[in-house]
Motif scaffolding. Structure first.
Motif, short mmCIF file in Angstrom:
data_model
loop_
_atom_site.label_atom_id
_atom_site.label_comp_id
_atom_site.label_asym_id
_atom_site.label_seq_id
_atom_site.Cartn_x
_atom_site.Cartn_y
_atom_site.Cartn_z
N LEU A 59 -3.39 5.77 -9.00
CA LEU A 59 -2.48 5.88 -7.86
C LEU A 59 -2.64 7.24 -7.15
O LEU A 59 -2.51 7.33 -5.93
CB LEU A 59 -1.04 5.69 -8.34
N ASP A 76 6.90 8.87 2.80
CA ASP A 76 8.30 8.47 2.64
C ASP A 76 8.47 7.44 1.53
O ASP A 76 9.37 7.54 0.71
CB ASP A 76 8.84 7.90 3.96
N THR A 77 7.63 6.41 1.56
CA THR A 77 7.73 5.37 0.53
C THR A 77 6.32 4.93 0.13
O THR A 77 5.37 5.04 0.91
CB THR A 77 8.50 4.13 1.02
N LEU A 78 6.26 4.41 -1.06
CA LEU A 78 5.01 3.88 -1.60
C LEU A 78 5.40 2.74 -2.52
O LEU A 78 6.33 2.88 -3.33
CB LEU A 78 4.32 5.00 -2.37
N GLU A 79 4.72 1.63 -2.37
CA GLU A 79 5.03 0.46 -3.22
C GLU A 79 3.69 -0.16 -3.59
O GLU A 79 2.94 -0.59 -2.71
CB GLU A 79 5.90 -0.53 -2.45
N VAL A 80 3.37 -0.18 -4.89
CA VAL A 80 2.04 -0.65 -5.31
C VAL A 80 2.14 -1.58 -6.51
O VAL A 80 3.09 -1.53 -7.28
CB VAL A 80 1.12 0.54 -5.69
N ARG A 81 1.10 -2.40 -6.61
CA ARG A 81 0.90 -3.23 -7.80
C ARG A 81 -0.41 -2.78 -8.46
O ARG A 81 -1.39 -2.50 -7.78
CB ARG A 81 0.81 -4.71 -7.43
N TYR A 82 -0.38 -2.72 -9.77
CA TYR A 82 -1.58 -2.38 -10.55
C TYR A 82 -2.20 -3.71 -10.96
O TYR A 82 -1.66 -4.41 -11.83
CB TYR A 82 -1.20 -1.57 -11.78
N ILE B 51 1.92 12.61 -6.75
CA ILE B 51 1.88 11.76 -7.95
C ILE B 51 2.82 12.30 -9.02
O ILE B 51 3.19 11.57 -9.96
CB ILE B 51 0.45 11.61 -8.50
N ILE B 82 1.85 -1.54 -17.24
CA ILE B 82 2.60 -1.29 -16.01
C ILE B 82 2.05 -2.22 -14.93
O ILE B 82 0.84 -2.38 -14.79
CB ILE B 82 2.54 0.20 -15.59
N THR B 83 2.94 -2.87 -14.20
CA THR B 83 2.49 -3.82 -13.18
C THR B 83 2.83 -3.38 -11.76
O THR B 83 2.12 -3.76 -10.83
CB THR B 83 3.08 -5.22 -13.40
N SER B 84 3.92 -2.64 -11.59
CA SER B 84 4.22 -2.20 -10.22
C SER B 84 5.08 -0.95 -10.24
O SER B 84 5.79 -0.67 -11.21
CB SER B 84 4.91 -3.31 -9.43
N THR B 85 5.00 -0.21 -9.15
CA THR B 85 5.76 1.03 -8.96
C THR B 85 6.18 1.11 -7.51
O THR B 85 5.38 0.79 -6.62
CB THR B 85 4.87 2.26 -9.27
N LYS B 86 7.42 1.49 -7.28
CA LYS B 86 7.78 1.87 -5.91
C LYS B 86 8.56 3.17 -5.95
O LYS B 86 9.24 3.47 -6.93
CB LYS B 86 8.55 0.77 -5.19
N VAL B 87 8.42 3.94 -4.89
CA VAL B 87 9.08 5.24 -4.80
C VAL B 87 9.50 5.50 -3.37
O VAL B 87 8.80 5.12 -2.43
CB VAL B 87 8.16 6.38 -5.32
N GLY B 88 10.65 6.13 -3.23
CA GLY B 88 11.10 6.61 -1.93
C GLY B 88 11.42 8.09 -2.05
O GLY B 88 12.21 8.49 -2.92
N PHE B 89 10.77 8.90 -1.22
CA PHE B 89 10.96 10.35 -1.28
C PHE B 89 12.01 10.78 -0.25
O PHE B 89 11.95 10.36 0.91
CB PHE B 89 9.65 11.08 -0.93
#
Lengths: 137, 151
Positions: A59, A76-82, B51, B82-89
């Motif tokens: 990532l 601002d945002t990030l949305e991912v699938r591994y 990161i 781990i299959t997914s991650t989302k983040v808002g800063f």
């Protein structure tokens, strides 16, 4: 720069995902999982013959690609699938594509599709990111 | 596993706190070393590589990943993925700044997967804030916990 919908983002290429780098990431993440350190552990799990890169390291390539494509921008945002693993010694390339532009000249915002691909195999990370760009003057 | 037989319930873990007790600091030296592994230069303004949203929350939460798995009645040696991650800063991450982690498990949902057999989807939310409570970011991770012994 003046991004347009549909533009492809300048790629960040890692020519050789280094097992030494994985050792460093094991320290950053305080995660001594042998799948990232010992090829024998990977083989014992039936996952191949090479160490597996940490998902957050993959990532990080995508994030650095965004920072390089949009200098001075704020993520601002990030949305991912591994969706797959990256193995030691592989070449990977992070890139993306502009999906939406909004926000006007003072705080222009951009939404991008992003990905990381193992060059010989296909996608390992897929997702979207939104960024606020530096004001256009 | 008989596909017509109801699955046993997943452990009830939603709401369990993942708030950390010790503040997390992104070391400027470590940030420099991390950037070197990616082949990029560290920022000159003291901001950390973004990161660190993942690293800071994962290390600063109140449990290790192994302990989080154990809370879900799962052995980390069985291979969580781990299959997914989302983040808002809300603001950029900075080096040499104290950050506090709060969070909780959102859910553990049992499913039958064609590929993995019985598995649980673990979802948890972590938030990073400054010591005065100012929000910095919110992130959600989803992990698959394969329950091979139930398949």
């Amino acid at each position: 720069m003046n991004p347009m919908i549909g533009d492809t983002l300048k790629a960040l290429r890692i020519a050789d995902v280094s097992p030494q780098g994985m050792k460093a990431w094991a320290g950053f993440l305080r995660d001594p999982n042998p799948l990232h350190l010992d090829p024998r552990a990977v083989a014992a799990k039936g996952l191949g013959e090479r160490v597996i890169n940490q998902g957050p390291a993959n990532l990080a390539y995508v994030i650095s690609m965004l920072q390089s494509a949009f200098p001075g921008a704020r993520i601002d945002t990030l949305e991912v699938r591994y969706v797959d693993n990256v193995f030691g010694g592989e070449a990977v390339e992070a890139s993306g594509r502009v999906l939406e532009l909004s926000g006007g000249d003072d705080a222009p915002q951009i939404k991008c599709e992003v990905w990381l691909r193992a060059e010989a195999r296909g996608p390992v990370i897929t997702g979207t990111a939104t960024l606020t760009l530096a004001a256009i003057r | 596993m008989d596909p017509l037989k109801p699955l046993p319930d997943a452990p009830s873990v939603a709401g369990i706190s993942l708030s950390g007790k010790t503040p997390y600091v992104i070391s400027a030296d470590e940030n420099r070393a991390l950037c070197a592994t990616i082949g990029v230069a560290p920022a000159e303004d003291g901001s950390a590589h973004p990161i660190y949203f993942y690293i800071a929350t994962q290390i600063g939460m109140g449990m290790t990943v192994a302990e989080l798995c154990k809370t879900c009645d799962f052995d980390v040696e069985d291979g969580p993925m781990i299959t997914s991650t989302k983040v808002g800063f809300s603001q950029p991450l900075m080096t040499e700044v104290l950050y506090q982690v709060t969070g909780e498990i959102l859910g553990l949902i049992r499913k039958l997967s064609r590929k993995l057999g019985v598995m649980d989807m673990l979802e948890y939310e972590l938030r990073l804030s400054l010591p005065d409570g100012t929000a910095v970011l919110k992130t959600t991770n989803v992990w698959v916990l394969p329950r091979r012994h139930l398949s």
